[in-house]
Scaffold this motif. Structure first.
Motif, PDB file in Angstrom:
ATOM      1  N   GLY A  43      -8.549  15.254  10.652  1.00 16.07           N
ATOM      2  CA  GLY A  43      -7.776  14.976   9.438  1.00 16.07           C
ATOM      3  C   GLY A  43      -8.034  13.580   8.894  1.00 16.07           C
ATOM      4  N   THR A  44      -7.617  13.387   7.643  1.00 12.86           N
ATOM      5  CA  THR A  44      -7.794  12.089   6.968  1.00 12.86           C
ATOM      6  C   THR A  44      -6.514  11.710   6.230  1.00 12.86           C
ATOM      7  N   VAL A  45      -6.151  10.448   6.317  1.00  9.40           N
ATOM      8  CA  VAL A  45      -5.033   9.925   5.518  1.00  9.40           C
ATOM      9  C   VAL A  45      -5.613   8.981   4.466  1.00  9.40           C
ATOM     10  N   SER A  46      -4.878   8.801   3.386  1.00 14.84           N
ATOM     11  CA  SER A  46      -5.388   7.954   2.296  1.00 14.84           C
ATOM     12  C   SER A  46      -4.237   7.199   1.634  1.00 14.84           C
ATOM     13  N   ALA A  47      -4.495   5.939   1.308  1.00 18.13           N
ATOM     14  CA  ALA A  47      -3.485   5.104   0.643  1.00 18.13           C
ATOM     15  C   ALA A  47      -4.156   4.293  -0.464  1.00 18.13           C
ATOM     16  N   PRO A  86       0.844  -1.209   0.000  1.00 20.79           N
ATOM     17  CA  PRO A  86       0.000   0.000   0.000  1.00 20.79           C
ATOM     18  C   PRO A  86       0.873   1.251   0.000  1.00 20.79           C
ATOM     19  N   THR A  87       0.397   2.278  -0.705  1.00 23.22           N
ATOM     20  CA  THR A  87       1.169   3.523  -0.832  1.00 23.22           C
ATOM     21  C   THR A  87       0.314   4.697  -0.386  1.00 23.22           C
ATOM     22  N   PHE A  88       0.851   5.476   0.560  1.00 21.44           N
ATOM     23  CA  PHE A  88       0.144   6.690   0.974  1.00 21.44           C
ATOM     24  C   PHE A  88       0.223   7.735  -0.130  1.00 21.44           C
ATOM     25  N   LEU A  89      -0.832   8.516  -0.247  1.00 17.69           N
ATOM     26  CA  LEU A  89      -0.895   9.516  -1.307  1.00 17.69           C
ATOM     27  C   LEU A  89       0.092  10.643  -1.086  1.00 17.69           C
ATOM     28  N   GLU A  90       0.423  10.928   0.188  1.00 26.21           N
ATOM     29  CA  GLU A  90       1.464  11.914   0.470  1.00 26.21           C
ATOM     30  C   GLU A  90       2.822  11.279   0.158  1.00 26.21           C
ATOM     31  N   LEU A  91       3.559  11.900  -0.753  1.00 27.09           N
ATOM     32  CA  LEU A  91       4.784  11.275  -1.230  1.00 27.09           C
ATOM     33  C   LEU A  91       5.805  11.080  -0.122  1.00 27.09           C
ATOM     34  N   ASP A  92       5.887  12.024   0.828  1.00 26.68           N
ATOM     35  CA  ASP A  92       6.866  11.880   1.902  1.00 26.68           C
ATOM     36  C   ASP A  92       6.318  11.077   3.074  1.00 26.68           C
ATOM     37  N   ARG A  93       5.096  10.573   2.904  1.00 26.69           N
ATOM     38  CA  ARG A  93       4.440   9.734   3.899  1.00 26.69           C
ATOM     39  C   ARG A  93       4.334  10.428   5.266  1.00 26.69           C
ATOM     40  N   GLU A  94       4.225  11.741   5.230  1.00 22.80           N
ATOM     41  CA  GLU A  94       4.002  12.498   6.477  1.00 22.80           C
ATOM     42  C   GLU A  94       2.777  13.380   6.319  1.00 22.80           C
ATOM     43  N   TYR A  95       1.908  13.294   7.286  1.00 25.95           N
ATOM     44  CA  TYR A  95       0.720  14.138   7.319  1.00 25.95           C
ATOM     45  C   TYR A  95       0.833  15.034   8.545  1.00 25.95           C
ATOM     46  N   ALA A  96       0.517  16.314   8.399  1.00 21.19           N
ATOM     47  CA  ALA A  96       0.572  17.263   9.529  1.00 21.19           C
ATOM     48  C   ALA A  96      -0.836  17.767   9.817  1.00 21.19           C
ATOM     49  N   PHE A  97      -1.309  17.561  11.025  1.00 22.89           N
ATOM     50  CA  PHE A  97      -2.637  18.019  11.433  1.00 22.89           C
ATOM     51  C   PHE A  97      -2.479  18.858  12.705  1.00 22.89           C
ATOM     52  N   SER A  98      -3.430  19.722  12.930  1.00 18.89           N
ATOM     53  CA  SER A  98      -3.473  20.507  14.183  1.00 18.89           C
ATOM     54  C   SER A  98      -4.852  20.360  14.792  1.00 18.89           C
ATOM     55  N   VAL A  99      -4.894  20.414  16.102  1.00 16.42           N
ATOM     56  CA  VAL A  99      -6.169  20.256  16.786  1.00 16.42           C
ATOM     57  C   VAL A  99      -6.153  21.140  18.038  1.00 16.42           C
TER      58      VAL A  99
END
Length: 285
Positions: free
Chosen positions: A243-247, A219-232
């Motif tokens: 937030g949502t991640v997707s692969a 499986p491959t995450f859509l973010e190329l650097d495989r890092e997602y940044a969220f704030s809450v």
């Protein structure tokens, strides 16, 4: 000769009306050729022959021959007659006709379409399946040579074993379900393969090779650097979606289904306690 016996051979492909044998009788007293002939009644049981006319001893074919299904040895008797006034003298020739085979039957595949399955992880030279043909012609014409045709024949190979009329399809190069999941090729069977002759008959069948998927893609995450940044916000309520991640996964079916889970990145000093602070929807990210 007195009441002679003759043997003749004829191909099964000879047409009706073809000359089979000529009986010539002469008067032993004066050497003159006899001009009256007749077929001895009952000598040609299956009525395969007839005399062209009563003044000649030319025997012709009156029925189609078939080496595979008909008699292979036939007998007919022809009587020559010399009439002298109210008296007559006769001599009878008995002819045995041997029917020889001809290459008149097309090799026939046992199926019009063969369907084989192969895993995309199968190694080279994997046995995919066997094809077979039948040919009622005699062994003289029965050696069969198989060949493949079509744009994708380079992926496969054929091996003919000791058993006549059969060939095995082998995998010649690696297949990949995600690139191509179905191969359509033709297989050709040609008889009379061991003889240098133009009398060769052939038939064609279709082969479908279906490639089976394996779980061979990560499986491959859509973010190329495989890092997602969220704030809450610290005041956000429980179960707040921030937030949502997707692969994606190139595999098909159940092999392509993706589930999500959270794991602390201990390489960055994160405590596994962090896993208890957040949760992710397993099926949607």
């Amino acid at each position: 000769k007195t009441n002679p016996f003759y043997t003749e051979a004829i191909l099964e492909s000879q047409p009706v009306g073809a000359e089979v044998f000529t009986v010539v009788a002469r008067d032993p007293l004066d050497g003159s050729q006899l001009t009256l002939y007749e077929e001895v009644p009952g000598s040609d049981i299956s009525n395969y022959f007839r005399l062209r006319d009563s003044s000649q001893g030319v025997l012709v074919l009156d029925r189609k021959l078939d080496f595979e299904e008909g008699p292979r040895r036939l007998t007919v008797a022809v009587r020559a007659i010399k009439r002298i006034g109210s008296d007559q003298r006769t001599v009878t020739a008995t002819i045995t006709i041997n029917v020889n085979d001809d290459n008149d039957n097309v090799p026939s595949f046992t199926q019009n379409v063969y369907t084989f399955f192969v895993s995309e992880s199968a190694p080279i030279n994997t046995d995919l399946g066997t094809v077979a043909v039948t040919d009622p012609d005699s062994s003289t014409f029965r050696p069969i040579r198989f060949s493949l045709a079509g744009r994708e024949v380079g992926t496969f190979d054929l091996v003919q074993g000791l058993e006549p009329g059969r060939a095995t399809l082998l995998l010649k190069s690696q297949v990949d379900f995600e690139t191509l999941d179905r191969y359509d090729i033709d297989i050709i069977a040609k008889d009379n393969a061991d003889r240098d002759t133009s009398i060769q008959l052939s038939s064609t069948a279709a082969i479908i090779v279906r490639v089976l998927d394996e779980n061979d893609n990560t499986p491959t995450f859509l973010e190329l650097d495989r890092e997602y940044a969220f704030s809450v916000s610290e005041t956000a309520p429980l179960s707040f979606n921030f937030g949502t991640v997707s692969a994606t996964d190139d595999d098909a079916g159940v092999n392509g289904l993706i589930t999500y889970s959270l794991v602390a990145d201990e390489s960055k000093g994160e405590s596994r306690v962090v896993e208890s602070w957040f949760r992710i929807t397993e099926n949607s990210g």
